[in-house]
Design an enzyme around this catalytic site. Structure first.
Site, mmCIF file in Angstrom:
data_model
loop_
_atom_site.group_PDB
_atom_site.id
_atom_site.type_symbol
_atom_site.label_atom_id
_atom_site.label_comp_id
_atom_site.label_asym_id
_atom_site.label_seq_id
_atom_site.Cartn_x
_atom_site.Cartn_y
_atom_site.Cartn_z
ATOM 1 C CD GLU A 100 -19.157 -10.077 -20.402
ATOM 2 O OE1 GLU A 100 -18.350 -10.932 -19.992
ATOM 3 O OE2 GLU A 100 -20.370 -10.298 -20.515
ATOM 4 C CG ASP A 101 -16.571 -12.890 -22.649
ATOM 5 O OD1 ASP A 101 -17.558 -12.170 -22.373
ATOM 6 O OD2 ASP A 101 -16.676 -14.106 -22.870
ATOM 7 C CG ASP A 104 -23.693 -10.852 -28.861
ATOM 8 O OD1 ASP A 104 -23.351 -10.409 -29.962
ATOM 9 O OD2 ASP A 104 -24.461 -11.825 -28.739
ATOM 10 C CG PHE A 153 -19.920 -17.672 -32.241
ATOM 11 C CD1 PHE A 153 -20.963 -17.282 -31.415
ATOM 12 C CD2 PHE A 153 -18.999 -18.598 -31.751
ATOM 13 C CE1 PHE A 153 -21.096 -17.790 -30.138
ATOM 14 C CE2 PHE A 153 -19.121 -19.119 -30.471
ATOM 15 C CZ PHE A 153 -20.167 -18.713 -29.667
ATOM 16 N NE ARG A 166 -14.531 -21.791 -21.394
ATOM 17 C CZ ARG A 166 -15.562 -20.944 -21.349
ATOM 18 N NH1 ARG A 166 -15.367 -19.654 -21.531
ATOM 19 N NH2 ARG A 166 -16.781 -21.377 -21.140
#
Ligand code: IMP
Ligand code: MG
Length: 179
Positions: A100-101, A104, A153, A166
């Site tokens: 997973e990136d 959160d 963010f 990206r």
């Protein structure tokens, strides 16, 4: 309308590469000797991370992808996770590493891990490049984490804001310039 913003560098490409080298060593130890490892990338944010990670692993792996929705184009999690694209292959009896990136709120990883666990893999582990522990709403932690970051963010290294950025080699924070 897109608000104007700039990106402040948070984690350099060099620091990311060094951390992936460390993590790969630990993952190789965990999965030592297995020839049935499937590395599952969560699209789209993990595509650069998984590419670097599997090359650093230097062991036999298969790669598959799954796409889950949560954010849409905004900055807030919808908390409702939907599977937009499922795996191509079966994982029953396989060793699985979910990539997973960012973790959160935790809703996405929880949903995906529960879904894949129901398919009876032999072993399942997870890795997240980034973790924002202060944002957590569901109690979950990846087995490996690249970097813990503050509640900001971020974009870059596969991670987007409204589908852009990206392709940055580093990870940066988004700062709006109109407030
Ligand atoms: P969670 O379900 O709230 O844990 O959200 C995880 C997903 O939200 C990640 O896979 C990202 O796609 C997205 N996300 C969370 N934080 C950020 C961020 O700072 N920038 C871009 N996407 C993010
Ligand atoms: Mg994501």
């Amino acid at each position: 309308m897109q608000r104007p913003y700039v990106i402040d560098k948070l984690i350099s490409a060099k620091a990311i590469a060094a951390r992936i080298e460390e993590l790969s060593r630990e993952i190789r130890q965990e999965f030592e000797g297995t020839d049935k490892l499937v590395v599952v990338g969560l699209l789209r944010g993990s595509f650069i991370f998984i590419a670097d990670l599997v090359r650093e692993l230097e062991m036999p792996v298969e790669v598959d992808f799954l796409e889950a929705s949560s954010y849409g184009d905004g900055m807030e999690s919808s908390r409702e996770v939907r599977i937009l694209k499922d795996l191509r292959g079966a994982i029953e009896g396989r060793d699985v590493l979910v990539v997973e990136d960012i973790v959160d709120t935790g809703f996405t990883l929880t949903h995906v891990v529960n879904l894949l666990a129901s398919r009876n893999p032999a072993r399942m582990k997870s890795i997240a490049l980034l973790d924002k522990p202060t944002r957590r709403e569901v109690s979950i932690k990846a087995d490996w984490t690249g970097f813990e970051i503050p509640d900001k963010f971020v974009v870059g290294y596969g991670i987007d804001y409204a589908q852009r950025n990206r392709n940055l080699a580093y990870i940066g924070t988004v700062r709006f310039t109109d407030d």
